[in-house]
Write a protein that holds these residues in place. Structure first.
Motif, mmCIF file in Angstrom:
data_model
loop_
_atom_site.group_PDB
_atom_site.id
_atom_site.type_symbol
_atom_site.label_atom_id
_atom_site.label_comp_id
_atom_site.label_asym_id
_atom_site.label_seq_id
_atom_site.Cartn_x
_atom_site.Cartn_y
_atom_site.Cartn_z
ATOM 1 N N ALA A 65 0.830 -1.204 0.000
ATOM 2 C CA ALA A 65 0.000 0.000 0.000
ATOM 3 C C ALA A 65 0.865 1.253 0.000
ATOM 4 C CB ALA A 65 -0.920 -0.015 1.212
ATOM 5 N N GLY A 66 0.480 2.224 -0.822
ATOM 6 C CA GLY A 66 1.067 3.553 -0.763
ATOM 7 C C GLY A 66 2.447 3.718 -1.360
ATOM 8 N N GLU A 67 3.003 2.690 -1.957
ATOM 9 C CA GLU A 67 4.365 2.835 -2.489
ATOM 10 C C GLU A 67 4.359 2.987 -4.007
ATOM 11 O OE1 GLU A 67 6.860 -0.562 -2.009
ATOM 12 O OE2 GLU A 67 5.412 -1.945 -2.861
ATOM 13 N N ILE A 68 5.450 3.532 -4.518
ATOM 14 C CA ILE A 68 5.650 3.535 -5.962
ATOM 15 C C ILE A 68 6.684 2.464 -6.286
ATOM 16 C CG2 ILE A 68 6.353 4.861 -7.982
ATOM 17 C CD1 ILE A 68 5.472 7.339 -6.760
ATOM 18 N N VAL A 69 6.265 1.498 -7.093
ATOM 19 C CA VAL A 69 7.154 0.413 -7.470
ATOM 20 C C VAL A 69 7.599 0.649 -8.909
ATOM 21 C CG1 VAL A 69 7.401 -2.068 -7.738
ATOM 22 C CG2 VAL A 69 5.872 -1.157 -6.004
ATOM 23 N N GLY A 70 8.886 0.716 -9.126
ATOM 24 C CA GLY A 70 9.389 0.865 -10.485
ATOM 25 C C GLY A 70 9.663 -0.496 -11.096
ATOM 26 N N VAL A 71 9.313 -0.639 -12.366
ATOM 27 C CA VAL A 71 9.669 -1.856 -13.090
ATOM 28 C C VAL A 71 10.522 -1.415 -14.268
ATOM 29 C CG1 VAL A 71 8.848 -3.863 -14.350
ATOM 30 C CG2 VAL A 71 7.521 -2.981 -12.431
ATOM 31 N N ILE A 72 11.799 -1.752 -14.248
ATOM 32 C CA ILE A 72 12.694 -1.319 -15.314
ATOM 33 C C ILE A 72 13.158 -2.531 -16.093
ATOM 34 C CG2 ILE A 72 14.646 0.154 -15.851
ATOM 35 C CD1 ILE A 72 14.790 0.941 -13.028
ATOM 36 N N GLY A 73 13.346 -2.337 -17.359
ATOM 37 C CA GLY A 73 13.881 -3.424 -18.162
ATOM 38 C C GLY A 73 13.963 -2.975 -19.601
ATOM 39 N N PRO A 74 14.892 -3.546 -20.350
ATOM 40 C CA PRO A 74 14.981 -3.192 -21.768
ATOM 41 C C PRO A 74 13.739 -3.679 -22.505
ATOM 42 C CG PRO A 74 16.466 -5.011 -21.237
ATOM 43 C CD PRO A 74 15.898 -4.521 -19.947
ATOM 44 N N THR A 75 13.564 -3.211 -23.740
ATOM 45 C CA THR A 75 12.424 -3.634 -24.546
ATOM 46 C C THR A 75 12.429 -5.158 -24.670
ATOM 47 O OG1 THR A 75 12.892 -1.651 -25.780
ATOM 48 C CG2 THR A 75 11.219 -3.105 -26.679
ATOM 49 N N GLY A 76 11.251 -5.755 -24.499
ATOM 50 C CA GLY A 76 11.169 -7.203 -24.646
ATOM 51 C C GLY A 76 11.548 -7.968 -23.393
ATOM 52 N N SER A 77 11.664 -7.272 -22.262
ATOM 53 C CA SER A 77 12.081 -7.962 -21.041
ATOM 54 C C SER A 77 10.903 -8.586 -20.314
ATOM 55 C CB SER A 77 12.789 -6.984 -20.110
ATOM 56 O OG SER A 77 11.942 -5.887 -19.824
ATOM 57 N N GLY A 78 9.681 -8.286 -20.756
ATOM 58 C CA GLY A 78 8.515 -8.878 -20.120
ATOM 59 C C GLY A 78 7.741 -7.907 -19.225
ATOM 60 N N LYS A 79 8.126 -6.616 -19.263
ATOM 61 C CA LYS A 79 7.443 -5.632 -18.412
ATOM 62 C C LYS A 79 5.937 -5.618 -18.652
ATOM 63 C CE LYS A 79 9.557 -2.020 -19.907
ATOM 64 N NZ LYS A 79 10.618 -2.045 -20.835
ATOM 65 N N SER A 80 5.566 -5.415 -19.919
ATOM 66 C CA SER A 80 4.137 -5.278 -20.226
ATOM 67 C C SER A 80 3.381 -6.547 -19.891
ATOM 68 C CB SER A 80 3.938 -4.941 -21.699
ATOM 69 O OG SER A 80 4.515 -3.697 -21.993
ATOM 70 N N THR A 81 3.999 -7.696 -20.134
ATOM 71 C CA THR A 81 3.334 -8.965 -19.835
ATOM 72 C C THR A 81 3.074 -9.082 -18.341
ATOM 73 O OG1 THR A 81 4.629 -9.884 -21.633
ATOM 74 C CG2 THR A 81 3.458 -11.434 -20.250
ATOM 75 N N LEU A 82 4.074 -8.701 -17.542
ATOM 76 C CA LEU A 82 3.889 -8.738 -16.090
ATOM 77 C C LEU A 82 2.738 -7.821 -15.687
ATOM 78 C CD1 LEU A 82 4.746 -9.444 -13.197
ATOM 79 C CD2 LEU A 82 6.377 -7.561 -13.314
ATOM 80 N N LEU A 83 2.750 -6.588 -16.223
ATOM 81 C CA LEU A 83 1.728 -5.621 -15.815
ATOM 82 C C LEU A 83 0.328 -6.111 -16.153
ATOM 83 C CD1 LEU A 83 3.186 -2.090 -16.598
ATOM 84 C CD2 LEU A 83 3.624 -3.622 -14.713
#
Lengths: 281, 284
Positions: B35-53
């Motif tokens: 609760a209440g935090e900002i979590v950053g997800v960093i990764g190069p293109t194709g690292s799976g960021k969007s899939t995780l989200l």
């Protein structure tokens, strides 16, 4: 409904670069060969032809090293069609005439009679449909859009003297085929984005109009995106100094080799076999 | 330890599964949001960021592993995903393409209307969301396709904020904006998060963007979490990040170089504001 992968279910239409013997044929031969076989299947209505067609298609798929599981998955959309064919055949077939001609009775319920001949007819039709879909899966598996466009352009070129814009037609074809997966992906993205805002496309509540209205959040952005893409494409083509087919040379020169003539000959022979098989009997 | 709002454990996902064109996007990701935090997800293109989200609000169902959102396991087919989606809102990359209504306010109202809220409440939410997204009330009757791309992105953001979610998930929210647009939108999002005290998941391929914002960071590469922890700790491991093609912010990089050259600076600053006092100390 939780699966938004629109493209996954489209098994045919996928190019599989396995580098088989079939992949190495001249694209014109690949296109003509498969089309010839499919046409032959449409001409001859016998059940044996359908069966032979399926065997042929499966053999060619193996030769092309397309995984059979993948090819068979492309048949799944046919299932509802089969049910319709069967129902139509049972309802509208001239059963009494068939019975009079000696076809055995399969089933009777009051005034409804079903003759064996009608079922054989339905089966033959289904077998041919399976064979044709397998052939289409084969074609898209062994020829990517570039191959198909080259094939069409190459085959239309002789008609250029009659004023047919062969190159332009091929370009139109290429762009159309290129846009299909793009729009599919775009649609998938939009479905997800609107679902994230609580939209609901899956359940079929309400009448046609209200269901159509629910599709607007997809259709409007999809059309806008397609139009924008078309405009950008036109500019990009223009920016590269494209001026149509006149005086244009090709990177890929199509040349028929002996193997290509041989393959074409085999395709012709097989098509002829399919056309004339059990005609006499 | 407090209960996580979202808990992802050993998540695997493969696109086009069962076809010859399979591609693995995630293999064994652990991830959580408090609760209440900002979590950053960093990764190069194709690292799976969007899939995780897309797993965080049930747009994709886990193929292997678990995703628990507010205590509910999303693999369970009986979970009401629409209820999940009103608590976890997702803003896609380039969201300006998803607008479809003629007027701005109508588009912002799409989400709240789908929730079945009374009209008065919808109006109030549209107003609040537009304000939070930095759109003056005069925009309500503007035509959506007559707006600039930056303005359309704010409208799309307002459309998601109007859901008043408990977790806001942003996929590359600043991509494609000019530097000023990026600064303004980042400040707006920051402001909303501070005021509402909601959790935010912020994906980006730019370390610079995440640096001044996130409390914790996950670094994704090739479908795995390769680094995770408080932002400062993660950013201190420049070499690991560089191996995955990610660069620490220029300011941090400069401090690292200065320290290496023998100056007594601690290379901990992530933003220019943090770096200035450190540098002043050295120069004095």
């Amino acid at each position: 409904m939780s699966d938004f992968e629109v493209l996954r279910t489209l098994s045919f239409g996928q190019y599989l670069p396995t580098g088989s013997i079939l992949h190495r044929l001249d694209p014109r031969v690949r296109l003509t060969g498969v089309v010839l076989l499919a046409l032959a299947l449409m001409v001859n209505p016998g059940p044996a032809v359908g069966l032979l067609g399926i065997v042929l298609a499966l053999g060619l798929l193996l030769l092309a090293r397309v995984p059979l599981g993948h090819a068979l998955r492309s048949l799944r959309p046919l299932l509802p069609l089969f049910a319709i064919v069967l129902a139509l055949q049972m309802l509208f077939y001239p059963h009494r005439a068939a019975l009079a001609a000696g076809s055995p009775l399969v089933w009777q319920w009051g005034p409804i009679v079903v003759s064996a001949a009608s079922l054989v007819g339905a089966l033959a039709m289904m077998l041919r449909m399976v064979a044709i879909v397998l052939l289409l899966t084969l074609l898209t598996g062994i020829a990517d859009t570039t191959d198909l466009v080259h094939a069409v352009e190459g085959m239309l070129r002789p008609f250029q003297r009659l004023g047919l814009p062969a190159h332009e037609l091929a370009l139109v074809l290429a762009i159309t085929m290129r846009f299909i997966p793009l729009l599919g992906r775009e649609l998938e993205r939009l479905m997800k984005a609107q679902a994230a805002r609580g939209a609901d496309f899956g359940r079929g509540r309400g009448n046609f109009l209200s269901r159509a209205r629910r599709m607007l959040p997809l259709l409007i952005p999809l059309f806008l995106a397609a139009l924008r893409r078309a405009e950008e494409l036109a500019l990009a083509i223009e920016a590269r100094g494209y001026a149509g087919g006149r005086g244009r040379t090709c990177l890929v020169r199509l040349r028929m080799r002996p193997a290509d003539f041989l393959a074409l000959g085999i395709a012709l022979a097989l098509a002829a076999l399919l056309v004339f098989l059990d005609r006499g009997g | 330890m407090e209960q996580a709002l979202i808990e992802v454990h050993d998540l695997h996902y493969t696109y086009m599964r069962g076809t010859p064109l399979e591609t693995t996007a995630l293999c064994g990701v652990d991830f959580s949001v408090f609760a209440g935090e900002i979590v950053g997800v960093i990764g190069p293109t194709g690292s799976g960021k969007s899939t995780l989200l897309q797993h965080l609000n049930g747009l994709l169902r886990p193929q292997r592993g678990t995703v628990r959102v507010f205590g509910q396991d999303l693999s369970n087919p009986r979970v009401d995903l629409r209820a999940i989606r009103r608590r976890v809102a997702l803003l896609f990359q380039n969201p300006e393409d998803q607008l479809f209504e003629r007027y701005v306010a109508d588009d912002v109202a799409f989400g709240p209307l789908n929730l079945g809220l009374p009209l008065e409440e919808v109006r109030a939410r549209v107003r609040r969301a537009m304000e939070a997204a930095g759109l003056p009330p005069s925009f309500e009757n503007r035509l959506t396709w007559a707006l600039s791309a930056g303005e359309r992105r704010r409208v799309a953001l307002a459309g998601v904020l109007a859901l008043e979610p408990e977790v806001l998930v942003l996929d590359e929210p600043l991509a494609g904006l000019d530097p000023r647009g990026r600064r303004e939108l980042a400040a707006l999002l920051r402001g909303w998060q501070r005021q509402e005290r909601r959790a935010v998941v912020w994906a980006s391929h730019s370390m610079e963007e995440i640096a001044g914002l996130a409390d914790r960071v996950y670094v994704l590469a090739e479908g795995r979490v390769v680094l995770e922890g408080p932002t400062r700790q993660v950013f201190a491991q420049g070499e690991v990040l560089a191996r995955w093609g990610l660069e620490v912010p220029a300011v941090t990089q400069m401090l690292v170089e200065l320290a290496r050259a023998g100056l007594p600076v601690r290379p901990t600053a992530l933003t220019l504001e943090e770096a200035l006092p450190l540098l002043e100390e050295v120069l004095r």
